[in-house]
Design a protein around this motif. Structure first.
Motif, short mmCIF file in Angstrom:
data_model
loop_
_atom_site.label_atom_id
_atom_site.label_comp_id
_atom_site.label_asym_id
_atom_site.label_seq_id
_atom_site.Cartn_x
_atom_site.Cartn_y
_atom_site.Cartn_z
N GLY A 20 0.79 -1.23 0.00
CA GLY A 20 0.00 0.00 0.00
C GLY A 20 0.82 1.27 0.00
N SER A 21 2.12 1.17 0.18
CA SER A 21 2.96 2.36 0.17
C SER A 21 3.14 2.86 -1.26
N MET A 22 3.49 4.13 -1.37
CA MET A 22 3.62 4.75 -2.67
C MET A 22 4.78 5.74 -2.65
N ILE A 23 5.51 5.82 -3.75
CA ILE A 23 6.58 6.79 -3.93
C ILE A 23 6.23 7.61 -5.16
N ALA A 24 6.35 8.93 -5.05
CA ALA A 24 6.14 9.83 -6.18
C ALA A 24 7.43 10.58 -6.43
N ILE A 25 7.98 10.46 -7.63
CA ILE A 25 9.23 11.12 -7.99
C ILE A 25 8.87 12.36 -8.81
N ASP A 26 9.22 13.53 -8.29
CA ASP A 26 8.95 14.80 -8.98
C ASP A 26 9.94 14.94 -10.13
N THR A 27 9.46 14.75 -11.35
CA THR A 27 10.34 14.72 -12.52
C THR A 27 10.94 16.10 -12.83
N ASP A 53 21.89 19.27 -17.47
CA ASP A 53 22.60 20.51 -17.75
C ASP A 53 22.19 21.17 -19.07
N ASN A 54 21.59 20.41 -19.97
CA ASN A 54 21.24 20.96 -21.28
C ASN A 54 19.99 20.27 -21.81
N MET A 55 19.53 20.74 -22.96
CA MET A 55 18.27 20.22 -23.52
C MET A 55 18.39 18.76 -23.95
N TYR A 56 19.58 18.30 -24.28
CA TYR A 56 19.76 16.92 -24.71
C TYR A 56 19.58 15.96 -23.53
N GLN A 57 20.09 16.35 -22.40
CA GLN A 57 19.93 15.52 -21.20
C GLN A 57 18.47 15.54 -20.74
N ARG A 58 17.82 16.69 -20.82
CA ARG A 58 16.40 16.76 -20.47
C ARG A 58 15.57 15.89 -21.41
N SER A 59 15.93 15.89 -22.67
CA SER A 59 15.22 15.08 -23.65
C SER A 59 15.37 13.59 -23.34
N GLU A 60 16.55 13.17 -22.93
CA GLU A 60 16.78 11.77 -22.57
C GLU A 60 15.94 11.38 -21.37
N LEU A 61 15.88 12.24 -20.37
CA LEU A 61 15.04 11.97 -19.19
C LEU A 61 13.57 11.91 -19.58
N TYR A 79 12.35 11.04 -22.45
CA TYR A 79 12.13 9.78 -23.16
C TYR A 79 11.88 8.65 -22.16
N LEU A 80 12.71 8.58 -21.14
CA LEU A 80 12.53 7.52 -20.13
C LEU A 80 11.21 7.68 -19.39
N ILE A 81 10.85 8.90 -19.04
CA ILE A 81 9.61 9.14 -18.30
C ILE A 81 8.41 8.61 -19.08
#
Length: 81
Positions: free
Chosen positions: A23-30, A39-47, A49-51
């Protein structure tokens, strides 16, 4: 031991939510994660994609891995001169 029951991205609060059998829950603030490690738009884009495509891998990376090392390994950033 608790077992993962569900993992999904919630667009309403921009969190990857993990629900466990006890019943426990974890919420990760993306947004907070992106602000901290990307650090840049390419890294944000990779994250992003995973999300959207593999929220379990995203949660595993944030909770158990090293997101900064992962982003440096998978993204190629060449500034325009």
């Amino acid at each position: 031991m608790r077992t993962l029951l569900a993992c999904a991205y919630n667009m309403d609060n921009c969190c990857v939510e993990l629900t466990f059998t006890d019943g426990s829950m974890i919420a990760i603030d993306t947004i907070a994660v992106e602000n901290e490690v990307a650090d840049n738009m390419y890294q944000r884009s990779e994250l992003d994609y995973l999300i959207y495509n593999d929220p379990i891998a995203y949660a595993d990376l944030v909770l158990n891995g090293d997101p900064e090392a992962y982003l440096k390994a998978v993204t190629e950033y060449k500034p325009l001169d």
